[in-house]
Structure formats: C-alpha cells, structure tokens
Write an enzyme that holds these catalytic residues in place. Structure first.
Site, PDB file in Angstrom:
ATOM      1  N   VAL A   1       0.823  -1.225   0.000  1.00  0.00           N
ATOM      2  CA  VAL A   1       0.000   0.000   0.000  1.00  0.00           C
ATOM      3  C   VAL A   1       0.853   1.271   0.000  1.00  0.00           C
ATOM      4  CG1 VAL A   1      -2.040  -1.034   1.089  1.00  0.00           C
ATOM      5  CG2 VAL A   1      -0.282   0.048   2.533  1.00  0.00           C
TER       6      VAL A   1
ATOM      7  N   ASN B   1      -6.971  -1.187   6.006  1.00  0.00           N
ATOM      8  CA  ASN B   1      -6.672  -2.013   7.175  1.00  0.00           C
ATOM      9  C   ASN B   1      -5.195  -2.391   7.282  1.00  0.00           C
ATOM     10  OD1 ASN B   1      -7.276  -4.361   9.201  1.00  0.00           O
ATOM     11  ND2 ASN B   1      -6.306  -5.348   7.439  1.00  0.00           N
TER      12      ASN B   1
ATOM     13  N   TYR C   1       4.283   4.124  15.822  1.00  0.00           N
ATOM     14  CA  TYR C   1       2.994   3.493  15.495  1.00  0.00           C
ATOM     15  C   TYR C   1       1.840   4.429  15.850  1.00  0.00           C
ATOM     16  CZ  TYR C   1      -0.813   0.032  15.651  1.00  0.00           C
ATOM     17  OH  TYR C   1      -1.997  -0.644  15.456  1.00  0.00           O
TER      18      TYR C   1
HETATM   19  P1  NAD Z   1      -1.917  -8.578  11.076  1.00  0.00           P
HETATM   20  O1  NAD Z   1      -0.453  -8.363  11.162  1.00  0.00           O
HETATM   21  O2  NAD Z   1      -2.485  -9.914  11.377  1.00  0.00           O
HETATM   22  O3  NAD Z   1      -2.460  -8.126   9.645  1.00  0.00           O
HETATM   23  C1  NAD Z   1      -1.991  -6.993   8.991  1.00  0.00           C
HETATM   24  C2  NAD Z   1      -2.111  -7.256   7.510  1.00  0.00           C
HETATM   25  O4  NAD Z   1      -1.635  -6.090   6.805  1.00  0.00           O
HETATM   26  C3  NAD Z   1      -1.228  -8.433   7.072  1.00  0.00           C
HETATM   27  O5  NAD Z   1      -1.960  -9.242   6.183  1.00  0.00           O
HETATM   28  C4  NAD Z   1      -0.068  -7.749   6.372  1.00  0.00           C
HETATM   29  O6  NAD Z   1       0.520  -8.533   5.364  1.00  0.00           O
HETATM   30  C5  NAD Z   1      -0.769  -6.541   5.794  1.00  0.00           C
HETATM   31  N1  NAD Z   1       0.190  -5.493   5.453  1.00  0.00           N
HETATM   32  C6  NAD Z   1       1.173  -4.979   6.240  1.00  0.00           C
HETATM   33  N2  NAD Z   1       1.845  -4.047   5.566  1.00  0.00           N
HETATM   34  C7  NAD Z   1       1.281  -3.967   4.333  1.00  0.00           C
HETATM   35  C8  NAD Z   1       1.542  -3.198   3.198  1.00  0.00           C
HETATM   36  N3  NAD Z   1       2.539  -2.305   3.170  1.00  0.00           N
HETATM   37  N4  NAD Z   1       0.758  -3.363   2.084  1.00  0.00           N
HETATM   38  C9  NAD Z   1      -0.232  -4.272   2.084  1.00  0.00           C
HETATM   39  N5  NAD Z   1      -0.526  -5.049   3.146  1.00  0.00           N
HETATM   40  C10 NAD Z   1       0.225  -4.890   4.248  1.00  0.00           C
HETATM   41  O7  NAD Z   1      -2.535  -7.465  12.027  1.00  0.00           O
HETATM   42  P2  NAD Z   1      -4.037  -7.151  12.473  1.00  0.00           P
HETATM   43  O8  NAD Z   1      -4.054  -7.230  13.929  1.00  0.00           O
HETATM   44  O9  NAD Z   1      -5.036  -7.915  11.671  1.00  0.00           O
HETATM   45  O10 NAD Z   1      -4.076  -5.606  12.078  1.00  0.00           O
HETATM   46  C11 NAD Z   1      -4.941  -5.039  11.119  1.00  0.00           C
HETATM   47  C12 NAD Z   1      -5.029  -3.555  11.354  1.00  0.00           C
HETATM   48  O11 NAD Z   1      -5.584  -3.301  12.645  1.00  0.00           O
HETATM   49  C13 NAD Z   1      -3.677  -2.854  11.336  1.00  0.00           C
HETATM   50  O12 NAD Z   1      -3.798  -1.598  10.702  1.00  0.00           O
HETATM   51  C14 NAD Z   1      -3.364  -2.670  12.797  1.00  0.00           C
HETATM   52  O13 NAD Z   1      -2.492  -1.584  13.037  1.00  0.00           O
HETATM   53  C15 NAD Z   1      -4.749  -2.437  13.358  1.00  0.00           C
HETATM   54  N6  NAD Z   1      -4.853  -2.696  14.791  1.00  0.00           N
HETATM   55  C16 NAD Z   1      -4.645  -3.941  15.298  1.00  0.00           C
HETATM   56  C17 NAD Z   1      -4.761  -4.142  16.662  1.00  0.00           C
HETATM   57  C18 NAD Z   1      -4.557  -5.489  17.304  1.00  0.00           C
HETATM   58  O14 NAD Z   1      -4.546  -5.553  18.532  1.00  0.00           O
HETATM   59  N7  NAD Z   1      -4.417  -6.567  16.563  1.00  0.00           N
HETATM   60  C19 NAD Z   1      -5.077  -3.067  17.498  1.00  0.00           C
HETATM   61  C20 NAD Z   1      -5.281  -1.818  16.950  1.00  0.00           C
HETATM   62  C21 NAD Z   1      -5.173  -1.639  15.583  1.00  0.00           C
END
Ligand code: NAD
Length: 244
Positions: free
Chosen positions: A61, A87, A152
């Site tokens: 992205v 996401n 972050y």
């Molecule tokens: P995850 O690591 O399981 O999934 C993140 C996904 O984003 C992965 O599939 C990864 O390959 C993809 N990704 C990363 N960089 C990318 C890029 N440059 N281009 C395309 N794809 C990319 O994490 P998650 O927990 O499912 O997180 C999803 C979103 O939710 C994120 O933005 C994260 O910051 C946010 N979030 C997660 C939590 C948590 O506790 N898990 C809390 C707050 C926010």
C-alpha cells in the site's frame, strides 16, 4: 444492490474477518495482500465457493503505482470500488530514542501514505456517482499515548486526522469517511507479545477479554453500510472499554 469493496491487508487477521463479513453482506471484495498470498487466495476461493465474488491482488500500500494498479485490477474483475477499508498495518515496539528513521518513515508510509494512495485511487468514481464509504483502521493508540510505540501511535493518529478532515470535505458529495480504533485484538500482531502479557491485557480490559477480528469486522461493516448513512468523521473504538 451488490457493491464492490476493497480491503487492504485482507489476507489475515482483522482484514480477513472484514473481507468475510462484507462478502456475507453481499459485497464483491478485492482482497489486497502483501505477503500472505496463499491465505488471500484461499480466502477468495472460499468466498467464490459460497457464491460470492472476490479477487486477491498483491501490492504494497506504500507503493502508489502498485496499489493503484491493484485497485484497477480488482475493479476490472468486480466493478468500481464503493467501499474502501484501509486495514493494512504494521506494528513495532521501540524506545523513541532507538527508533530508526527508516522505521518511522515506514510506519507513516504504510498507515498514512497507504490511505492517501488508496483513497485517491477510488475517489474519482465515488465523486462521480456521489456515493461511497471509506473506513480507516486506526488504533486506540492513535487516540491515547503509547509508551514505546511513538512511531505506530503517531502514524495512527495521522489516520484519524485524515479521517476527520476528509469526512468534512467529502460529506457534500455523500461520501462518508469513518475510522475504527481497535483495542487489543487477538491476531498475529499481538501473539508476539507472549501469553503472560496477553493475559494481563485481558485482565486490564473492563469487558474481561481481548477482542476478536470479528468484533472489529462488525463495526467496520456497520460504518460501511447504509445503517450508518448519517455518520461521518467518527472514530469508533472497539476495545471492550480499555481506554474509558
Ligand atoms: P496482522 O499483522 O495480522 O495483519 C496486517 C495485515 O496487513 C497483514 O496481512 C499484512 O501482510 C498486511 N500489510 C502490512 N503491511 C502492508 C503493506 N505495506 N501493504 C499491504 N498489506 C500490508 O494485524 P491485524 O491485527 O489484523 O491488524 C490489522 C489492522 O488493525 C492494522 O492496521 C493494525 O495496526 C490495526 N490494529 C490492530 C490491533 C490489534 O490488537 N491486533 C489493534 C489496533 C489496531
């Protein structure tokens, strides 16, 4: 009416749950992935087997040309995107003074620039039809301070700033822009914290448990759907009361 949705980082975790939810609600879904090719293609197959429409497309992205091309590829197969979910995300814990410049830049490139690129790619169509919903995934740490997560949290705060300002700019065109700020959600991103920290985080959560990807997906689907027709520029926390 069937809509086309595009979900970045849709191959696993929260993104995968969002893809499943939107598909269950009748959307054709473009599933963007960076590394999880197998998982993203398996997910697309699962949706097609259930009678839905989905396509997995690879792109970083942060790479404007690549993500724009991936969105076009999805649109050729599925139709113009009217629901966009930003996401894709990365996490890293570091003391601020030890944060390498490259990491700082990567955080903003993925979270803030990524949303900038995808939104600019889908906006011409949305403006033309005067319809569309954008949901950006931030974090509770974009709303509150987070020690050892300055890069972050800062980049996730940028996503909130983008959401609010763009919502005002696009409201007259009937395009809504909202944000979901998850708390601690049990995905690969938090698994690396270890069982002890995870249990202690669950104890600190008023709801007494960590969130699931499905908890977040339901909130995203609500904000993307017609039930949220008069809601724009909002940040919906999905955290079991963690930051109350
Ligand atoms: P995850 O690591 O399981 O999934 C993140 C996904 O984003 C992965 O599939 C990864 O390959 C993809 N990704 C990363 N960089 C990318 C890029 N440059 N281009 C395309 N794809 C990319 O994490 P998650 O927990 O499912 O997180 C999803 C979103 O939710 C994120 O933005 C994260 O910051 C946010 N979030 C997660 C939590 C948590 O506790 N898990 C809390 C707050 C926010």
């Amino acid at each position: 009416m069937e809509k086309t949705a595009f979900v970045t980082g849709g191959g696993r975790g929260i993104g995968r749950a969002v893809v499943r939810r939107l598909a269950a609600e009748g959307c054709a879904v473009g599933i963007n992935y960076l590394q999880s090719r197998e998982a993203a293609e398996e997910l697309a197959r699962e949706i097609r087997q259930q009678g839905g429409r989905a396509l997995a497309v690879r792109a970083d992205v942060a790479d404007r040309a690549a993500i724009t091309a991936a969105i076009r590829q999805a649109e050729e197969a599925l139709g113009p995107v009217e629901v966009l979910v930003n996401n894709a995300g990365i996490a890293q814990n570091d003391l601020f003074q030890d944060t390498p410049e490259a990491l700082w830049r990567r955080m903003f490139a993925v979270h803030a620039d990524g949303a900038f690129h995808t939104i600019q790619a889908v906006l011409p169509h949305m403006l033309h039809v005067k319809r569309g919903a954008i949901v950006n995934i931030s974090s509770i740490w974009g709303l509150r301070g987070a020690s050892c997560e300055v890069a972050y949290a800062s980049s996730k705060a940028a996503v909130i700033g983008l959401t609010r300002s763009l919502a005002m700019e696009l409201a007259p065109s009937r395009i809504r822009v909202n944000c979901v700020a998850p708390g601690v959600i049990r995905t690969d991103m938090v698994e690396c914290l270890g069982e002890e920290t995870i249990s202690s985080l669950a104890e600190q959560t008023p709801a007494g448990r960590l969130g699931t990807p499905e908890d977040v997906a339901r909130a995203v689907a609500f904000l993307a759907g017609e039930g949220a027709d008069f809601i724009t520029g909002q940040v919906l926390t999905v955290d079991g009361g963690f930051i109350l």
